[in-house]
Design a protein around this motif. Structure first.
Motif, PDB file in Angstrom:
ATOM      1  N   ALA B 283       0.826  -1.211   0.000  1.00 54.58           N
ATOM      2  CA  ALA B 283       0.000   0.000   0.000  1.00 54.58           C
ATOM      3  C   ALA B 283       0.860   1.260   0.000  1.00 54.58           C
ATOM      4  CB  ALA B 283      -0.940  -0.010   1.195  1.00 54.58           C
ATOM      5  N   THR B 284       2.053   1.169   0.593  1.00 58.79           N
ATOM      6  CA  THR B 284       2.944   2.330   0.593  1.00 58.79           C
ATOM      7  C   THR B 284       3.415   2.630  -0.834  1.00 58.79           C
ATOM      8  OG1 THR B 284       3.748   1.416   2.650  1.00 58.79           O
ATOM      9  CG2 THR B 284       4.933   3.316   1.792  1.00 58.79           C
ATOM     10  N   ILE B 285       3.664   1.552  -1.577  1.00 65.95           N
ATOM     11  CA  ILE B 285       4.181   1.726  -2.935  1.00 65.95           C
ATOM     12  C   ILE B 285       3.058   2.119  -3.895  1.00 65.95           C
ATOM     13  CG2 ILE B 285       5.356   0.546  -4.849  1.00 65.95           C
ATOM     14  CD1 ILE B 285       6.347  -1.373  -2.399  1.00 65.95           C
ATOM     15  N   ASN B 286       1.922   1.457  -3.743  1.00 63.06           N
ATOM     16  CA  ASN B 286       0.786   1.768  -4.607  1.00 63.06           C
ATOM     17  C   ASN B 286      -0.509   1.676  -3.797  1.00 63.06           C
ATOM     18  OD1 ASN B 286      -1.227   1.942  -6.465  1.00 63.06           O
ATOM     19  ND2 ASN B 286      -0.678   0.079  -7.602  1.00 63.06           N
ATOM     20  N   PRO B 287      -0.990   2.816  -3.309  1.00 61.53           N
ATOM     21  CA  PRO B 287      -2.171   2.800  -2.424  1.00 61.53           C
ATOM     22  C   PRO B 287      -3.401   2.178  -3.086  1.00 61.53           C
ATOM     23  CG  PRO B 287      -1.131   4.961  -2.468  1.00 61.53           C
ATOM     24  CD  PRO B 287      -0.478   4.160  -3.540  1.00 61.53           C
ATOM     25  N   ASP B 288      -3.441   2.176  -4.411  1.00 58.47           N
ATOM     26  CA  ASP B 288      -4.633   1.656  -5.088  1.00 58.47           C
ATOM     27  C   ASP B 288      -4.462   0.224  -5.573  1.00 58.47           C
ATOM     28  OD1 ASP B 288      -5.678   4.225  -4.788  1.00 58.47           O
ATOM     29  OD2 ASP B 288      -4.618   4.888  -6.597  1.00 58.47           O
TER      30      ASP B 288
END
Lengths: 314, 420
Positions: B283-288
């Motif tokens: 989620a830190t890298i890609n929240p979606d």
């Protein structure tokens, strides 16, 4: 040297007629100086005893028990040692560690000697170059290991792909037959400066005129290296080989950073097996392992001591 | 990063020793005559700030007791010196089991009615060696892990969540034909192989707890040729695991946990065999990132589906603690429903009380039904004493070493350990 300075100071203060009465006070003074030196030694001695000797003796004691590091334990005699010598994990760790130490020692000394010869010859920017070559020495091992881990895992395969070098396209860290090479290379990279400094010091002890004389006799540079330089610095080579071998036997953080003992158990060193004893109640068993390991390094240290002493006499 | 996965002691051991001696020196100096000082040991890195606040709250609410949050001391060193923490709140793994089975923890049976632990979760503690006649460990938080998958990629290729082994292989085939790497593997970090591929394959195929009980009963008689052995029991599941592992992206052998999180978050592969701890990183890298979770099917019967769990945090009070009543007071503060439920909700974990609320995180809701039915197992990798380099063995198997030979070595290691 101490006695002579004291003697001159007494001579300076004492007037000639009193000369026969000189010996007793001198002995007294000498003793007082010695006591000061003892005080210098004391803190180190206490620390060494508390932090190294006592734990080592306790470790040897526990190696004859079934202790897990806390609580009750029983004496089991030599059982830990007997089991250990039939434990393939430990035996292969010894094989791997000794193999890596030997390869590293050879590579380090060849590279260090070559650099030292280069850096003592008449070249430009000698000091600057020496500084650059010594830099790896000041970086901590674990950081070096992590940086090289990235290089071996990403940079080298990417470069190999671009250049179509098939063998290197897979990281050597992932190859159980080649991973040890990465450890040898990185350890060498870190260890060369120290060996190089010792060699530079050694090369400086070789008198210039020997080279001049041999040059007049028509010796080629290669011949000079083989027949003059190498024999005259043989003591330094021995020291480097033995100190290096002893150091490389206990390699730990570089392996942890590069392969963490893998792939599989291909690069597990003795130090790593010993450490596993702390993690999971194998305390007494790994104490037996470290006792054996200690005896091996002790033997090497004694050999080193003998040689360096012999050298000092020459 | 998940703290049960890292063998933290290796790197922190020396630092821990130093820290512990410093801490011991400091506490002995800082004697406040009014209140009793107790040491609370909690070192899961992600939640240290959370517990620091919690402890401050406790100290304010409880006159006479001052809890000190210790997140760095070496546990082994503490027990060896006879100076362990007063209350431990750690992952329940083999490092803790060895203290437990030797009776180093006090009996908390009288607190059990208050803790109201779900029996199927309390039973997880008993799957490891215990100290007879005591309830020494109170579970606090449970994590459930299974296969993470990219919902978008699955939808794009009209894939359903597979419920049998052959359906799973079918999914992998479809993805591979479409040019999408089915699975992202990170063999460079041995623990990811052990806790992902190995634990899921074995746990989905056999009754791990029962196997281990039978193995322990053998004692020193264990070995590759004994009636129960790794060689016999794990061989088939691990052969299937190798079939699954073959669907990994190229170059898996030199990729680590960090690479895996980044690649999966960016949708570079359809599936990723990691626990909920990776969700935070992803989620830190890609929240979606559209992440779903399903248990790895290892049989042809959907009824066999199970998820891997571990007691991410469990509480215990050492016998050697001179402050039993105060330590219990802190323990009761922590297990209070409002405190424990908040913790579990905030940290992607499942509650352990009989009446614990369901998880609210949409990703974890995939797993709620399995947890409700107690369709879970503890990973085999967590039940093997760390002195046997099981994670390295797991890494060896997926990077081409002989499965048969490795299992044999494992059996011999196990027997050798039982003999001494």
């Amino acid at each position: 040297m101490t006695t002579s300075t004291i003697k001159t100071s007494t001579d300076a203060t004492a007037s000639p007629p009193q000369a026969p009465a000189e010996p007793p006070p001198r002995r007294q003074r000498t003793r007082r100086v010695e006591r000061v030196y003892l005080w210098f030694l004391l803190p180190v001695l206490v620390l060494f005893t508390l932090a190294i000797t006592t734990p080592a003796l306790m470790g040897i004691f526990y190696s004859f028990t079934d202790s897990v590091g806390f609580g009750e334990f029983e004496f089991v005699g030599l059982n830990n040692y007997l089991v250990m010598f039939s434990d393939p994990a430990i035996l292969s760790a010894y094989g791997f560690t000794i193999g890596v130490a030997l390869s590293t020692v050879i590579l380090v000394n060849v590279v260090a000697l070559a650099l030292a010869i280069g850096l003592t010859s008449r070249i430009r920017a000698k000091t600057a170059l020496r500084t650059i070559f010594v830099l790896p020495m000041v970086v901590s091992g674990i950081i070096i290991a992590f940086v090289f881990q990235f290089i071996f895992a990403n940079t080298v395969p990417a470069a190999a792909q671009a250049l179509q070098v098939g063998v290197l396209e897979e990281s050597i860290l992932a190859n159980p037959n080649l991973a040890w090479i990465s450890i040898v290379l990185v350890t060498t990279w870190q260890a060369v400066p120290q060996a190089m400094l010792i060699y530079i010091a050694g090369l400086m002890t070789v008198p210039r005129d020997v080279y001049e004389a041999s040059a007049i006799d028509g010796a080629s540079p290669l011949k000079q290296l083989r027949s003059i330089t190498l024999p005259l610095i043989s003591g330094f080579i021995l020291i480097n080989v033995i100190i290096g071998f002893k150091d490389f036997l206990s390699t730990y953080e570089i392996i942890v950073g590069l392969t963490d003992g893998g792939p599989g158990t291909a690069t597990r060193s003795v130090a790593m097996t010993i450490f596993s004893g702390f993690e999971d109640g194998d305390y007494a068993y790994q104490m037996a392992n470290s006792t054996i390991f200690f005896l091996i390094t002790l033997t090497i240290a004694l050999i080193q001591l003998r040689i360096t002493r012999g050298n000092a006499r020459i | 990063m998940p703290h049960d996965l890292l063998s933290p002691s290796r790197r922190t051991f020396l630092g821990g020793l130093l820290g512990a001696s410093l801490a011991a020196g400091l506490t002995s100096c800082a004697g406040n005559s009014r209140s009793t000082e107790i040491a609370f040991h909690q070192s899961k890195p992600e939640v240290i700030p959370y517990f620091r606040e919690l402890i401050a709250e406790f100290n304010q609410a409880t006159p006479g007791v001052r809890a000190v949050h210790d997140s760095s001391s070496g546990l082994s060193a503490g027990f060896a010196r006879g100076n362990p923490p007063d209350l431990g709140c750690l992952n329940y793994n083999y490092e803790i089991v060895r203290f437990h089975e030797r009776g180093a923890f006090s009996d908390l049976a009288d607190l059990a009615p208050e803790a109201r632990i779900d029996p199927s979760i309390q039973a997880l503690v008993d799957q490891y060696p215990t100290y007879p006649g005591r309830t020494s460990v109170i579970p606090y938080s449970m994590m459930a892990a299974a296969v993470l998958f990219n919902e978008e990629i699955f939808a794009e290729h009209d894939l359903e969540i597979p419920e049998t082994y052959s359906e799973f292989i079918e999914v992998c085939e479809v993805l591979q034909d479409a040019g999408v790497p089915p699975i992202y593997s990170t063999y460079a970090d041995p623990w990811t192989v052990a806790q992902g591929l190995v634990d899921y394959s074995v746990g989905g195929a056999i009754d791990v707890a029962e196997f281990l009980t039978r193995l322990r009963e053998l004692g020193p008689e264990a070995g590759p040729d004994a009636s129960v052995s790794f060689s016999q029991v794990l061989r088939e599941p691990l052969e299937k695991m190798l079939e699954i592992a073959a669907y990994s992206q190229p170059g898996a052998a030199s990729r680590g946990y960090g690479d895996g999180n980044v690649a999966f978050a960016r949708g570079e592969a359809a599936m990723y065999l990691q626990g909920p701890w990776a969700l935070t990183e992803i989620a830190t890298i890609n929240p979606d990132a559209p992440v779903g979770i399903f248990p790895l099917p290892m049989t042809e019967d959907p009824e066999d589906l199970q998820v891997r769990v571990n007691l991410d945090l469990a509480l215990w009070i050492p016998e050697a603690s001179p402050h039993q009543p105060q330590a219990r007071e802190l323990l009761r503060f922590l297990i209070a429903p409002e405190v424990a439920d908040t913790y579990n909700e905030d940290n992607l974990a499942f509650g352990v009380r009989e009446d614990a609320p369901e998880v609210t995180d949409p990703r974890l809701q995939y797993l709620q039904t399995y947890v409700d039915r107690a369709a879970f197992y503890q990973g085999i990798s967590q039940a093997i004493p760390r002195t046997i380099p099981f994670e390295n063995y797991a890494q060896g198997i997926v990077t081409g070493q002989s499965l048969e030979q490795t299992l044999r070595t494992l059996d011999e290691d196990w027997a050798r350990l039982a003999r001494r």
